[in-house]
Structure formats: C-alpha cells, structure tokens
Design a protein around this motif. Structure first.
Motif, PDB file in Angstrom:
ATOM      1  N   SER A 118      21.697  13.673  21.885  1.00  0.00           N
ATOM      2  CA  SER A 118      20.769  12.986  20.850  1.00  0.00           C
ATOM      3  C   SER A 118      21.754  12.333  19.702  1.00  0.00           C
ATOM      4  N   LEU A 152      23.989   9.666  20.968  1.00  0.00           N
ATOM      5  CA  LEU A 152      23.009   8.478  21.140  1.00  0.00           C
ATOM      6  C   LEU A 152      22.918   7.571  20.024  1.00  0.00           C
ATOM      7  N   ILE A 153      22.339   8.262  19.010  1.00  0.00           N
ATOM      8  CA  ILE A 153      21.988   7.463  17.933  1.00  0.00           C
ATOM      9  C   ILE A 153      23.292   7.003  17.058  1.00  0.00           C
ATOM     10  N   VAL A 192      24.376   3.752  18.842  1.00  0.00           N
ATOM     11  CA  VAL A 192      23.491   2.716  18.638  1.00  0.00           C
ATOM     12  C   VAL A 192      23.965   2.028  17.172  1.00  0.00           C
ATOM     13  N   THR A 197       9.594   7.843  16.073  1.00  0.00           N
ATOM     14  CA  THR A 197       9.641   9.038  16.972  1.00  0.00           C
ATOM     15  C   THR A 197      10.208   8.743  18.001  1.00  0.00           C
ATOM     16  N   LYS A 198      10.686  10.214  18.649  1.00  0.00           N
ATOM     17  CA  LYS A 198      11.301  10.139  20.083  1.00  0.00           C
ATOM     18  C   LYS A 198      10.521  10.114  20.801  1.00  0.00           C
ATOM     19  N   PRO A 199      10.722   9.383  22.187  1.00  0.00           N
ATOM     20  CA  PRO A 199      11.937   8.644  22.405  1.00  0.00           C
ATOM     21  C   PRO A 199      12.075   7.575  21.582  1.00  0.00           C
ATOM     22  N   VAL A 200      13.294   7.277  21.029  1.00  0.00           N
ATOM     23  CA  VAL A 200      13.385   6.261  20.006  1.00  0.00           C
ATOM     24  C   VAL A 200      13.900   5.141  20.964  1.00  0.00           C
ATOM     25  N   ASP A 201      13.442   4.202  20.678  1.00  0.00           N
ATOM     26  CA  ASP A 201      13.536   2.790  21.191  1.00  0.00           C
ATOM     27  C   ASP A 201      14.798   2.175  20.450  1.00  0.00           C
ATOM     28  N   ILE A 202      15.948   1.971  21.165  1.00  0.00           N
ATOM     29  CA  ILE A 202      17.097   1.678  20.352  1.00  0.00           C
ATOM     30  C   ILE A 202      16.951   0.109  19.685  1.00  0.00           C
ATOM     31  N   ARG A 203      16.215  -0.496  20.302  1.00  0.00           N
ATOM     32  CA  ARG A 203      16.269  -1.804  19.540  1.00  0.00           C
ATOM     33  C   ARG A 203      15.468  -1.773  18.351  1.00  0.00           C
ATOM     34  N   ARG A 224      17.708   0.127  15.725  1.00  0.00           N
ATOM     35  CA  ARG A 224      18.465  -1.032  14.919  1.00  0.00           C
ATOM     36  C   ARG A 224      17.988  -2.038  14.065  1.00  0.00           C
ATOM     37  N   ARG A 267       9.444  15.132  25.243  1.00  0.00           N
ATOM     38  CA  ARG A 267       9.894  13.990  24.603  1.00  0.00           C
ATOM     39  C   ARG A 267      11.183  14.167  24.312  1.00  0.00           C
ATOM     40  N   LEU A 273      13.637  13.409  27.028  1.00  0.00           N
ATOM     41  CA  LEU A 273      13.344  11.996  27.704  1.00  0.00           C
ATOM     42  C   LEU A 273      13.843  10.883  26.605  1.00  0.00           C
ATOM     43  N   HIS A 274      14.138  11.384  25.201  1.00  0.00           N
ATOM     44  CA  HIS A 274      14.634  10.483  24.182  1.00  0.00           C
ATOM     45  C   HIS A 274      15.913  10.167  24.517  1.00  0.00           C
ATOM     46  N   THR A 275      16.756  10.955  25.151  1.00  0.00           N
ATOM     47  CA  THR A 275      18.203  10.670  25.462  1.00  0.00           C
ATOM     48  C   THR A 275      18.196   9.894  26.635  1.00  0.00           C
ATOM     49  N   ILE A 315      15.780   7.998  28.310  1.00  0.00           N
ATOM     50  CA  ILE A 315      15.687   6.789  28.048  1.00  0.00           C
ATOM     51  C   ILE A 315      16.711   6.045  27.055  1.00  0.00           C
ATOM     52  N   PHE A 324      19.936   6.671  26.539  1.00  0.00           N
ATOM     53  CA  PHE A 324      21.279   6.165  27.227  1.00  0.00           C
ATOM     54  C   PHE A 324      21.280   5.081  28.183  1.00  0.00           C
ATOM     55  N   ASP A 359      19.119   2.738  28.109  1.00  0.00           N
ATOM     56  CA  ASP A 359      18.971   1.379  27.428  1.00  0.00           C
ATOM     57  C   ASP A 359      20.440   1.079  27.059  1.00  0.00           C
ATOM     58  N   LEU A 360      21.094   1.927  26.622  1.00  0.00           N
ATOM     59  CA  LEU A 360      22.438   1.693  26.322  1.00  0.00           C
ATOM     60  C   LEU A 360      23.468   1.217  27.325  1.00  0.00           C
ATOM     61  N   ARG A 410      10.412   5.594  31.325  1.00  0.00           N
ATOM     62  CA  ARG A 410       9.184   5.113  30.502  1.00  0.00           C
ATOM     63  C   ARG A 410       7.996   5.353  30.986  1.00  0.00           C
TER      64      ARG A 410
END
Lengths: 120, 663
Positions: free
Chosen positions: A13, A16-17, A20, A103-109, A112, B194, B197-199, B201, B203, B205-206, B231
């Motif tokens: 995580s 990932l963050i 981004v 909140t997780k899952p974080v929407d990367i858009r 940002r 979640r 799932l967070h990572t 989704i 990664f 997306d990345l 998703r």
C-alpha cells in the motif's frame, strides 16, 4: 516541491501511494508505523500527512493527537486512510480532528485530485 | 321398624287437629324431605337436633336415631365447636334466612371423625315448641375438588406460560446478540477484504496508466480484466455490508425534506456516461415540485440501483424513462426501460438476495445480485413498496411509492399512532385455511399474516402490534382460550380487535374470550370484511378505494393499473349488480362507472347508489363513449361529478380528477 508524509504499515500500500503521489510531483516521506511517522516529522518539514488508522505501535489517532500538539502542525492537512466502510468510524475520524479521510480501496485519480486540492 | 326409623317426626308428637288433612300434608312433607339431595336438619334453640333426613344420615355417617336428641355440634369439627356455639346463640337473636358463614370455608364432621367442606343455609321456623332453625347442608367436596383442580391447572398453565415467555426472552436476547456479532463480523471482514483489494485495484490502475512503460495489447487487456473484476469484488463487499446493516436494523435513515427531481438529476449525472456508452437515451418525466421526506443518500441509491440496472439490461440504442409524480398519499416513482424484460414468474424473486436472472440475462451477469434486495429494503424502510411490471423482450418498469407521512424529519413532532403504518391482521383459520381467509383480506389492502397456532399469535403480537386478530374458534382448544384471554389482559394488546369466526354454538365462547365480534361460519367474505372494518381504525396512509364498474375486461385492467400506480386501491366490478354488492360490503372513496354496462345501465346504477344516504355525495365519474341518448347523457351529467370520454387519452386527467374529488 511539496512534501507528503505517508504512514502505512503495509509495504504494498505504501508503495502504491508513493508511486501515485510521485507521479504528480510530490516528495514522499515513508513511515512504516506511527512511531516512525512522528520521528520523521520531528526533523523534516511536512506539507501534508496521510495516516493509515490501523498501525502498530501508534495508531493514526494517536499520531494525529501528537502532531496537533505541535504548533507547526496545527494547520497542516492530516488525512486519514481507512479500510473501514462503517459510517460511525468515519464520524470518529472527523471528530478526532482529521482534515479529511480517504477510504481504501483508494481511487488513484481521486487521491491525486485530493492532494492537489489540499496543497494548492 | 324400617318405617319407624325413617319417620322424620319421631321426636315430636304427631299432629292432632283435623287428623285427615294433617296426615296427608305430613306424608307429603316427609316425602319431600326424604327426596331432597341436601342434608336437612331441624335444630332447637339450645342446639338439639330434632329432625333430619336421609341425605343428612348419608352425609354424616350417623344413623338417624344416633343424632336425634344430640347437640348439633357433634357434626362440627372439634376445633370449631366453641365458636359454633357462639354463632348459634347470635343467630337465635337475629333469625333470618341466610347462608351460614358468608365468605368462610365451612367444614362438617362425619361420625368417623373425617371432615368435609360444606355449604349451609339457615332458616328460622316457628313451631309449637318455640323457635327452631332449619339447616340445609350441602356437601361441596366434589365442587371444591374441581375448583382445586382448575386452580392447579391454571397455576400450571400460568407457570408454563411464564416459562415460555422467559425462554422467548432468552431467545430474543440470543438472536440480538447473534445479530450484533454478525454485523461486527461483517464490518471487520469487510475491512480485511478491502485492505488487499486496495492495492490490487490501485496497482492495476497504475499499470493501466502505463506510467512505468507502455503495455502491449495483451497486457493491456489483462490489466483491464483485473481492474474490472476487482471493482466487481469491491461492489459485492459493499453490498453485503449494506444488506447486513439493513437486516440487522443498523442502517439508520437520516430523513430530510428535499425535491425528488433534484436528487434524481444528481443521480443521473453519474450514470449518463454509462448510458451514453451504450447509446441509450434517458428521458426524464419529473414533477419539479414534488417534495419528499426521505434519506437523501439512500433515495439516490435506490435510483442509482434501478437506473444502472436498466442500463445494464437494455441493449444499445434503447430508451430509459425516469418518472416521479405526486399522488394522494405520497410520491410515485418509476424507471422504465426497453431492455430484455423479466419473465412474470420471476417478478417476485428478482427482489431476493443473490438472485440473478437466469436464462434471460444473455450474458449480462455483472451485478452482485444484491442491488434489488437492497433497493427493496430501502424502499420499505421508507414505508413504501416496490414492484415490477415487465414483458420479456420488450422491457421492464420498476415502480415504487413512498408514503408522505412515513418518515419524520428529526425535531419534528411525531405523528400520532394511527398515522403510522398499520400492523398485519393475524389470522388463524381452520375450515377455511388461513391462506384463503388471507386472500379475502389482502384483496382489500390489508397486510395479512396467517398463523397456525394461538401461541404464534401471542408471539407475533409481541413483535408487531397487529391491526386485528381473526381466530376460527374451531381451531383452538380450551387451554388456548386462556392464551387469548391473556392477550386481552396485556396492556399493550388490550385494544387489538379480536374477531372470532364462530358457529352458532360457539357464539358464547366468542363472548367469553372477549372477542369484539363474532362472524358466523361458514364465512362469507363480505361479512368478514364488514366486521373488520367496523373494528379496525382506518389509518392515514390507507389507500383510497375506488370502485370501477365496466363490462369490458380490458378497460377494467387499464383502470386497475392506472389507479394502482397512483397508490389507489381499485375494486373492480364487471356489472352494476356486483358493484352494488361491493358497495354494500365496503365503503369507497369514489366510483368510476361506465355509462353503458349491460343489464343495469350506468345511469341506473348511479341513481341506485345515490339512493343510499351514505353515498349521496360519493364522487362519481361517469365514463362515456359514443351512442348515448341525449336525455340520458343529460341526467348522467347531473348525477355524476364528472364525465370522461373514453376514446380520448384520458388517464392523466382522470387521475387528476379523482385526486381532486377525493381530497
């Protein structure tokens, strides 16, 4: 360059963050738990904190409290990251004095755009 | 010798004057005395027994000659003799006919020393030998036994009931605990799910953004699959959590007053891209003035679910229509599409958890199967109901209503009890099954809960106060009667009307049980409904009943649908005769009458309805078509409150007119 401290105990995580945030040009300081977050904040200037709520040693709430006690972080945006979907938890986050939560899952858009909004 | 022994006048001289007459009355007196089932004794003022009958001999176990001349106290238990003596003296001072020892338990003593409970009546008599007392003694041993038995049974029963209640309470607590644990478990499991799932989704997306280098077409597609399915997994987790919150009663609504069209428009903003992708156009038929009291977030969720479903199941270039409008008791909403439709057999099941359309989906299977279950729950939490109309291959129309008074904005005064949604009618049947009886009531808009035992009634009543309880007396035993009586003595339930379905013979039982009314078996729907209406308070949100009279089934059907979609309850009659029967059975708020029904013309029907003082002012709308005599039309216009010409597109105006007339 704006500097963001990300405290998160899960390496994936954290990566990932970091990826981004770096992709839009922020410098990221990493902390694997609450204790490390406070230590790093002590000798670095930080423009925004992203704190996972569940961390070993010190959790996000405790880190928040200690940061807010320091005059230089009184007005710094401190954002909670939580995987909880319970409304009651979110209310607790705001009541505790966080600037906001993601909140997780974080929407990367979304991540940002939130960072850009808060650091404008 | 025998004769002498039985001579009741042994201690007394035989009467002397007018010997013939005296002898005759003497024998009659003796026969009467000996035939009496109670023990009869005559006692001197000083307590000496001077006369007794055969029943007294049997009762006390003495021979007659053993008692004659004895003091009456030999028949009194030793411990009570002294007091008996004093009572006897006092009685001598005020000799009147009265029962002895009112309110006391009296006991007598047999020759063998055993004691038994008695009831004694005392009467003074005057004789030549001075004032005496006649005591009539009744052995009440068996009655006392029966009483004791009944008391014991009752105590046993009460204890049993108490035990059952205790168990029920324990079970309720266990259920509550289990529910809480389930919710906590789901909350934590959702958190745990979640997190990874967070990572996943993130990664994916990345990768899709190709920040760290371009992907080849295959890689791109693979990543797209991960994005899509992760998703979907997230959606599923969210829905499960939502549903569990709803089911455990943890989802709280935050009602506010807002314009429905605004909230719907906001929902559409997020959904339009999805529709545009499939070239589906969305038409809005929204009443801009419609204001509702609801949880705005959840209200939008309802529309989000319905519209996204519509988009999902509608082929490219299809159409979706979103509607909202005011109706008399609340708000009406609909989402229609030109999609694949739903088989009639599945119209109910689609609202079940994890139900996904089977053969009809043709590959469209990306829902969680929980969306409609959640939607239905949310609508019902708002006091409303949702249903679907659909023709396979042509499209579906999801409709829901939200009554206006169901929710209160915090801070506002609570509405009185009668305005809340009515509880169900609990029904226990025998000769006609509960389902048959339930069908009769459902047709009239009651919520009905068939039960199979009296205990179930008590248990269900504790959970939701019912509107009424209908019980077939043949279906319950005597022990159950107590349970029903207990319903009456319970403060909360004392007001609940109980209707007993009874044969002529069971009428008494009905009264004994405290039933508000007895409906004579075999049950005629009309009498059952009438009895119910007499005792059930009408509730504010009750749908207005509209009588529809038309001989054409098609017209009836159209009107049925039109009225129902506005939250009205149509009563359909194909002929004037049946219309009059329906009116006699249950009152209506308005009537729609075809002017040209066979047998009895609409005009005649209207005139006959108007004859009933109850319906002198009933709003009546006449439906006319071509071919009507002018004089008739003239009278019709005067008798009806409005006339509608059937060939016209009249639905909307008709509804407006009805609303206006019944308001």
């Amino acid at each position: 360059m704006k500097r963001i401290l990300v405290a998160e105990d899960r390496p994936a995580s954290l990566e990932l963050i970091r990826t981004v945030l770096e992709s839009i040009g922020y410098e990221v300081i990493e902390a694997a738990d609450g204790q490390e977050a406070l230590e790093k904040a002590a000798y670095t200037s930080i423009d925004l904190f992203l704190l996972d709520l569940q961390m070993p040693k010190l959790d996000g709430f405790e880190v928040l409290q200690q940061l807010r006690r320091q005059s230089r972080f009184q007005h710094t945006p401190i954002i909670a990251i939580t995987a909880s979907a319970m409304e009651s938890d979110r209310e607790r986050v705001i009541a505790a004095g966080f600037t906001g939560y993601i909140t997780k899952p974080v929407d990367i858009r979304f991540l940002r755009s939130e960072m850009e909004r808060l650091l404008k | 010798m025998e004769e002498q022994n039985r001579d009741p006048t042994k201690a007394e001289a035989a009467p002397s004057a007018e010997p013939h007459l005296h002898i005759q009355s003497y024998w009659r007196f003796r026969d009467l005395l000996e035939a009496a089932p109670d023990g009869i004794l005559e006692v001197e003022r000083d307590g000496t027994i001077v006369l007794l009958n055969a029943a007294a001999e049997r009762m006390f176990g003495y021979k007659r000659e053993e008692l004659l001349g004895q003091l009456i106290e030999v028949l009194v238990p030793e411990s009570l003799r002294q007091r008996h003596h004093e009572h006897r003296d006092r009685y001598a001072e005020h000799p009147v006919t009265r029962p002895m020892g009112i309110g006391l338990e009296l006991f007598a003593r047999r020759k063998d020393g055993s004691e038994f409970p008695v009831e004694i009546s005392l009467s003074p008599i005057r004789s030549t030998q001075g004032s005496r007392v006649i005591a009539i003694v009744r052995d009440i041993t068996s009655r006392k036994q029966a009483e004791a038995q009944i008391n014991a049974m009752y105590r046993e029963f009460a204890a049993e009931l108490e035990e059952k209640n205790r168990q029920l309470e324990i079970r309720n607590r266990e259920v509550e605990r289990a529910n809480r644990l389930k919710s906590e478990f789901l909350a934590s499991i959702s958190h745990e799910l979640r997190t990874p799932l967070h990572t996943i989704i993130g990664f994916a997306d990345l990768l899709a953004e190709e920040l760290k280098g371009a992907l080849n077409p295959d890689q791109k597609r693979f990543v797209a699959h991960i994005q899509h399915d992760s998703r979907h997994l997230l959606e599923l987790i969210n829905d499960i959590l939502d549903l569990s919150k709803i089911e455990s009663g943890r989802l709280e609504l935050h009602p506010e007053v807002f314009k429905a069209s605004d909230a719907i428009a906001e929902t559409l903003v997020g959904l339009r891209p999805m529709a545009t992708n499939k070239q589906i156009d969305i038409t809005e038929v929204l009443d801009p003035d419609l204001t509702i009291t609801a949880d705005r977030v959840r209200f939008k969720e309802i529309f989000y679910n319905l519209i996204s479903n519509a988009i999902k199941f509608t082929p490219e270039k299809g159409h979706i229509t979103v509607e909202c409008r005011q109706m008399s008791a609340g708000a009406f909403f609909a989402v229609s599409d030109t999609g694949i439709g739903i088989e009639p057999s599945e119209h109910q099941a689609i609202f079940d958890k994890f139900y996904q359309l089977g053969s009809t989906t043709r590959g469209v299977r990306e829902g969680t199967g929980l969306g409609l279950a959640i939607t239905k729950n949310l609508v019902e939490m708002h006091g409303g109901r949702i249903w679907v109309e659909s023709t396979p291959g042509q499209g579906s129309r999801f409709q829901f209503v939200i009554p206006s008074e169901a929710l209160q904005v915090p801070g506002k005064q609570r509405q009185p009890e009668s305005d809340s949604r009515p509880g169900p009618v609990l029904i226990l049947g025998k000769e006609q099954t509960p389902e048959e009886l339930a069908a009769i009531l459902r047709e009239e808009g009651y919520t009905v809960l068939p039960v199979s035992t009296i205990r179930e009634i008590v248990e269900k009543s504790r959970m939701i106060p019912p509107t009424a309880v209908v019980v077939d007396l043949s279906a319950i035993g005597t022990e159950s009667c107590r349970v029903l009586q207990d319903l009456r003595t319970n403060e909360d339930m004392a007001q609940i009307p109980i209707l007993a379905l009874a044969t002529r013979r069971e009428q008494n039982l009905a009264t004994l049980l405290g039933a508000n009314a007895a409906v004579r078996k075999p049950i005629e729907p009309a009498s059952l409904l009438r009895a119910l209406q007499e005792h059930v308070q009408p509730w504010a949100g009750a749908p207005s009943r509209i009588l529809v009279v038309d001989d054409e089934a098609e017209v009836r059907e159209v009107l049925d649908e039109t009225l129902r979609s506005s939250g009205l309850l149509p009563l359909l009659a194909p002929s004037g005769k049946q219309a009059l029967e329906m009116l006699a059975r249950s009152p209506v708020s308005a009537a729609l009458i075809d002017a040209l029904t066979p047998e009895m013309s609409g005009l005649e029907l209207i005139l006959r309805i108007r004859q009933n003082p109850q319906y002198a002012k009933l709003p009546i709308i006449a439906l006319t078509s071509h071919g009507m005599d002018e004089p008739d039309a003239f009278i019709l216009n005067r008798q009806a409150n409005a006339t509608f010409f059937k060939a016209f597109p009249w639905e909307k105006h008709l509804l407006a007119k009805i609303e206006e007339l019944i308001r």
